[in-house]
Design an enzyme around this catalytic site. Structure first.
Site, PDB file in Angstrom:
ATOM      1  CD  GLN A 213     -66.747  21.076  24.711  1.00  0.00           C
ATOM      2  OE1 GLN A 213     -67.207  22.130  24.279  1.00  0.00           O
ATOM      3  NE2 GLN A 213     -65.449  20.863  24.801  1.00  0.00           N
TER       4      GLN A 213
ATOM      5  CG  HIS B 104     -65.965  24.868  21.215  1.00  0.00           C
ATOM      6  ND1 HIS B 104     -64.911  25.348  20.481  1.00  0.00           N
ATOM      7  CD2 HIS B 104     -65.405  24.209  22.268  1.00  0.00           C
ATOM      8  CE1 HIS B 104     -63.773  24.998  21.057  1.00  0.00           C
ATOM      9  NE2 HIS B 104     -64.058  24.295  22.141  1.00  0.00           N
TER      10      HIS B 104
ATOM     11  CD  GLU C 210     -61.014  36.684  25.529  1.00  0.00           C
ATOM     12  OE1 GLU C 210     -60.035  36.734  24.784  1.00  0.00           O
ATOM     13  OE2 GLU C 210     -62.151  37.128  25.214  1.00  0.00           O
TER      14      GLU C 210
ATOM     15  CE1 TYR D 261     -66.713  42.018  24.139  1.00  0.00           C
ATOM     16  CE2 TYR D 261     -68.268  41.693  22.349  1.00  0.00           C
ATOM     17  CZ  TYR D 261     -67.892  42.344  23.510  1.00  0.00           C
ATOM     18  OH  TYR D 261     -68.690  43.332  24.039  1.00  0.00           O
TER      19      TYR D 261
ATOM     20  CE1 TYR E 219     -57.350  23.249  25.088  1.00  0.00           C
ATOM     21  CE2 TYR E 219     -58.163  22.908  22.872  1.00  0.00           C
ATOM     22  CZ  TYR E 219     -58.364  23.341  24.162  1.00  0.00           C
ATOM     23  OH  TYR E 219     -59.575  23.865  24.527  1.00  0.00           O
TER      24      TYR E 219
END
Length: 368
Positions: free
Chosen positions: A84, A148, A242, A252, A263
Site C-alpha cells: 500500500q 497501512h 470508521e 480512537y 479477516y
C-alpha cells in the site's frame, strides 16, 4: 426437507457472499466526464491557481495536467513502492499563491532499517521540477511490511497542517503508544516545527507531532465547511471502517475497541466501547474500504450541498453520505461500478472530481 451436504455448502457460501455485499442503494441520477484519462492509481491530486492539476501516481510519478496535456514533473523523491506504500497525498499551502509551498506524503526508505515508512516533504515547483525540497517528518522505524502507510494531508484555518500515518501492520504496538509512530494523526506548523500546544509536547518520550492516536489506517481527511472540524475516516479490519472527528489528544481506540473482526472472521476484541476512547461518528459493516474524502460545499449539485463523499475501494463506488446534526443519516452509491475510488477533491468550479484507479480523474455530474 433434508439438504445434501453439497447443497448445504452451496447455501453456506452464498450466505457468506450475501453478508459481504454493500447494502447502500444506487443513485442513477449521475454520470461523469473523464477529465484526465489513463491513470493507474491516482492517489492524490490538487488544483493549482491557474486551474491545472498536480496528480500523484502511487508508483512514484507526479503529473502536471492542463488543457488536455500531461507533463511529468521531475525531482520527485524516491518512493518505497511496496504493498500500500508509494507516492501518496499532495496538498498546497493555503497561501500557495504567495509562498509556492507544496506538501507530499510518501513511503520512504530513508533511515537505517530495511523497508520503509511514511514521510512528509514540502517543496516548490519550478520549470516542471520539484525544488527546495525539505523532509519535514519521517516516521520510524522502517519495516518491510506493505500495509497501512496512511496518508492524507489537510490545512486548518490557523496555519497548521495535519497528516495521517497508518499503524504499518503493527496492530499491537504502534497505535496505542504515543512514543511510537504509526496509527496517528499528526499536527505541524507549516515549516515542520512542532506547535507548542500539541497535546503531547510535555509527555515523556512522546512523538510530539502526534495530535491523536489509536487509529488503524486513515486514508481520508477533510475540514468540515461549516464547523471547521477535522473529519477523517480509516480502514477497519473485516468490518469497522470508521469516520471520526479528530480532537487533540484523543484516543480512537484501535485495536482495543472495534466494530470489526479479523479477516479470518475470528474476534480480536470483545468490546466496542471503553471509557477514555472515542466512539466513531459513523462506521461501516461490512467494510467498504474507504479512500479519499471531501465535503460538497458548493451549490453545483441540487440537494447535495453539505454531503460528504467517500470513495469505496472494495465495492467501487462513490459513497454519498447525507449529514444531519453531525450524523450520517443516509448513504447512496454514485458512479457505481466505475472502478476503485481512490481520491476526491472539490474543484475551483464547485464540481467534485474523483480519482479512479485504472481510469483517471472524472468530473461528477448530476443528471436530475
Amino acid at each position: 426437507m433434508t439438504l445434501s451436504k453439497h447443497s448445504f455448502f452451496i447455501l453456506f457460501f452464498l450466505s457468506l457472499f450475501a453478508c459481504a455485499q454493500d447494502k447502500n442503494p444506487i443513485n442513477t441520477n449521475n454520470t461523469h466526464e473523464v477529465i484526465v484519462p489513463d491513470l493507474n492509481i491516482p492517489w492524490g491530486f490538487t488544483f493549482l491557481p491557474d486551474g491545472a492539476m498536480l496528480i500523484t501516481e502511487k508508483a512514484g510519478e507526479i503529473i502536471h495536467f492542463k488543457d488536455g496535456r500531461k507533463t511529468e514533473i521531475t525531482g520527485v523523491p524516491q518512493v518505497y513502492n511496496r504493498g500500500q506504500g508509494g507516492l501518496l497525498d499532495i496538498a498546497l499551502h493555503p497561501d500557495y499563491a504567495q509562498n509556492g509551498w507544496i506538501y507530499l506524503t510518501y513511503a520512504s526508505s530513508e533511515g537505517d532499517d530495511n523497508g520503509g515508512h511514511t514521510a512528509l516533504m514540502r517543496c516548490k515547483l519550478k520549470n516542471n521540477a520539484l525544488v527546495e525540497k525539505e523532509v519535514l517528518y519521517k516516521a520510524t522505524p522502517n519495516t518491510t511490511k506493505g500495509q497501512h502507510f496512511g496518508s492524507r494531508i489537510v490545512f486548518d484555518d490557523n496555519g497548521y497542517f495535519f497528516f495521517t500515518i497508518g499503524e504499518r501492520g503493527n496492530r499491537d504496538e504502534n497505535p496505542q503508544d504515543i512514543t511510537r509512530d504509526g496509527g496517528k494523526v499528526y499536527r505541524l506548523n507549516a515549516d515542520g516545527t512542532i506547535p507548542n500546544d500539541n497535546p503531547f509536547v510535555d509527555a515523556a518520550n512522546a512523538k510530539t507531532a502526534i495530535y491523536s492516536y489509536g487509529h488503524r489506517n486513515p486514508q481520508g481527511m477533510d475540514i468540515h465547511p461549516e464547523t471547521r472540524e477535522i473529519w477523517a475516516h480509516e480502514h477497519g479490519p473485516k468490518g469497522g471502517d470508521e469516520i471520526n472527528i479528530i480532537k487533540p489528544g484523543k484516543n480512537y481506540g484501535w485495536p482495543v475497541i472495534s466494530y470489526g473482526v479479523n479477516y479470518s472472521g475470528t474476534s480480536f476484541t470483545d468490546i466496542t466501547k471503553k471509557e477514555g476512547m472515542e466512539q466513531p461518528l459513523h462506521y461501516w459493516v461490512p467494510s467498504i474500504a474507504p479512500s479519499g474524502m471531501a465535503f460538497i460545499s458548493s451549490d453545483v449539485y441540487n440537494g447535495w450541498k453539505g454531503n460528504l463523499l467517500v470513495g469505496s475501494l472494495k465495492f467501487q463506488y462513490l459513497d454519498n453520505c447525507y449529514i444531519e446534526n453531525g450524523k450520517v443519516v443516509k448513504e447512496e452509491r454514485l458512479l457505481d461500478g466505475l472502478g476503485r475510488v481512490r481520491s476526491i477533491e472539490q474543484g475551483p468550479d464547485g464540481y467534485m472530481y474523483v480519482g479512479i484507479e485504472n481510469l483517471g480523474i472524472v468530473k461528477l455530474i448530476q443528471t436530475k
